[in-house]
Design a protein around this motif. Sequence first.
Motif, PDB file in Angstrom:
ATOM      1  N   GLY A  18       0.840  -1.197   0.000  1.00  0.00           N
ATOM      2  CA  GLY A  18       0.000   0.000   0.000  1.00  0.00           C
ATOM      3  C   GLY A  18       0.868   1.237   0.000  1.00  0.00           C
ATOM      4  O   GLY A  18       1.959   1.244   0.583  1.00  0.00           O
ATOM      5  N   ASN A  21      -3.143   6.237  -0.762  1.00  0.00           N
ATOM      6  CA  ASN A  21      -4.536   5.784  -0.816  1.00  0.00           C
ATOM      7  C   ASN A  21      -4.739   4.679  -1.851  1.00  0.00           C
ATOM      8  O   ASN A  21      -5.858   4.452  -2.303  1.00  0.00           O
ATOM      9  N   THR A  22      -3.626   4.027  -2.209  1.00  0.00           N
ATOM     10  CA  THR A  22      -3.657   3.002  -3.255  1.00  0.00           C
ATOM     11  C   THR A  22      -3.100   1.686  -2.733  1.00  0.00           C
ATOM     12  O   THR A  22      -2.115   1.686  -1.984  1.00  0.00           O
ATOM     13  N   LEU A  23      -3.726   0.594  -3.138  1.00  0.00           N
ATOM     14  CA  LEU A  23      -3.256  -0.742  -2.764  1.00  0.00           C
ATOM     15  C   LEU A  23      -2.860  -1.511  -4.018  1.00  0.00           C
ATOM     16  O   LEU A  23      -3.396  -1.254  -5.102  1.00  0.00           O
ATOM     17  N   TYR A  31      -5.279  -0.554  -6.940  1.00  0.00           N
ATOM     18  CA  TYR A  31      -6.665  -0.224  -6.593  1.00  0.00           C
ATOM     19  C   TYR A  31      -6.692   1.079  -5.805  1.00  0.00           C
ATOM     20  O   TYR A  31      -5.898   1.258  -4.869  1.00  0.00           O
ATOM     21  N   ASP A  33      -8.336   2.948  -2.939  1.00  0.00           N
ATOM     22  CA  ASP A  33      -8.958   2.337  -1.766  1.00  0.00           C
ATOM     23  C   ASP A  33     -10.064   3.214  -1.196  1.00  0.00           C
ATOM     24  O   ASP A  33      -9.794   4.317  -0.709  1.00  0.00           O
ATOM     25  N   THR A  35     -12.004   1.847   1.236  1.00  0.00           N
ATOM     26  CA  THR A  35     -12.391   1.012   2.387  1.00  0.00           C
ATOM     27  C   THR A  35     -11.635   1.376   3.671  1.00  0.00           C
ATOM     28  O   THR A  35     -12.135   1.161   4.763  1.00  0.00           O
ATOM     29  N   GLU A 340     -14.351  -3.491  -8.181  1.00  0.00           N
ATOM     30  CA  GLU A 340     -13.039  -4.114  -7.976  1.00  0.00           C
ATOM     31  C   GLU A 340     -12.340  -4.330  -9.317  1.00  0.00           C
ATOM     32  O   GLU A 340     -11.153  -4.015  -9.462  1.00  0.00           O
ATOM     33  N   LEU A 345     -11.773  -0.298  -4.615  1.00  0.00           N
ATOM     34  CA  LEU A 345     -12.225  -1.191  -3.547  1.00  0.00           C
ATOM     35  C   LEU A 345     -13.248  -0.464  -2.684  1.00  0.00           C
ATOM     36  O   LEU A 345     -13.014   0.669  -2.238  1.00  0.00           O
TER      37      LEU A 345
END
Length: 383
Positions: A18, A21-23, A31, A33, A35, A340, A345
């Motif tokens: 991570g 703010n990205t995974l 992605y 994020d 969540t 997704e 996400l």
Amino acid sequence: MSYLFPNYQRKELELIKGAKNTLTDRSGKKYLDFTSGIGVMNLGYNDPELNQVLQNQASLLWHTPNLYENLLQEQTAEQLANNKEYVSYFCNSGAEANEAAIKLARKATGRSKIITFTNSFHGRTYGAMSATGQAGIHAGFEPLVPDFVYLPFNELEPLKAEINQQTAAVMLELIQGEGGVVPAQASWVQSVQALCHEFGALLIIDEIQTGIGRTGTFYAYEQYQIEPDIFTLAKGLGNGIPVGAMLGKTNLAEFFGPGSHGSTFGGNKLAMSVASHVVTRINQPDFLQSVQTKGAQLYSGLTKIAEKHQHIMTVRGKGLMFGIELADQNTLKQVLDQLESEGLLALKAGQTVLRLLPPLTITKEEIDQGLSIIDKVFNNLAS
Ligand SMILES: Cc1ncc(COP(=O)(O)O)c(C=O)c1O
């Protein structure tokens, strides 16, 4: 075979990295994020300052038992009191914080009845599960802890009929999170507090999902003109380091005297160094203002999308905590899967609600990016 209990419904997706703010998943796909690891990663991923704080503390001392003084606990507790008369007890999770709240309320009042609300979620341990107003979560685990009563949320008459001199506490979330992102009405919450005062019952606010800046104020209760007797925190407090807290008015301190309650790990030095830093960063007027501004941007974008799509019933929430009520469960599943695959996400809440909890560090550009993915997914559904 898997060597794990199948108690979680897991997706075939493993996130391994991570940044902000990205995974990133195992295949290298990125992605955006929305969540925060279910409302946990309020300062995003791989934050250099938090990494440094954790590493500094790790090289000094990880843990001391609660037999010795702990200045990091004192410091964090003072920050959490936020210039009000509260004392803290530290633990390791939301459920544990609520267990402490339930025990303190019973001990301090000498009464046992605790009133909670339908569709609430307070955790999975016996006390916290018994406080949770969802039959599906109780199923197979009865008998529950006695003397919990569940009443309809946002309704005053049933509470007036139930509350009495045997009531130890009324316990609620200001926005029911797991139950579907359902905000409590301010006038109702104020009446709940007034009834608690009238009958000598304690008001417990579960801020585990709403606290630590999530709703645009440091605590959600600040937006309701109330002062809970007890409130509980976890999730965002440690930005991924397990930590929970139960805060009570100073006049309740005497009921949790030596030997009354405790935890081996609760408030350990690693957790406290991170929690203190998280609070320092988030409890700033500019930071909280930015949560409100970005929340308004997200809300306005979501309502525009909702106007175009008959699959969306309502959009509700505060700060950066939103629920989008969809027509049915099947639509929710399709939307989550398509988001997704488009690289966003998101979460579910209840049976039909798409829940968005982006990190509070999300940027305006990322909100626009997320909105355009959401719009695209609903357009695809329509066609
Ligand atoms: C409002 C609320 N209370 C309590 C809990 C339980 O927290 P934990 O999973 O850390 O035990 C949660 C978790 O989702 C929550 O949202």
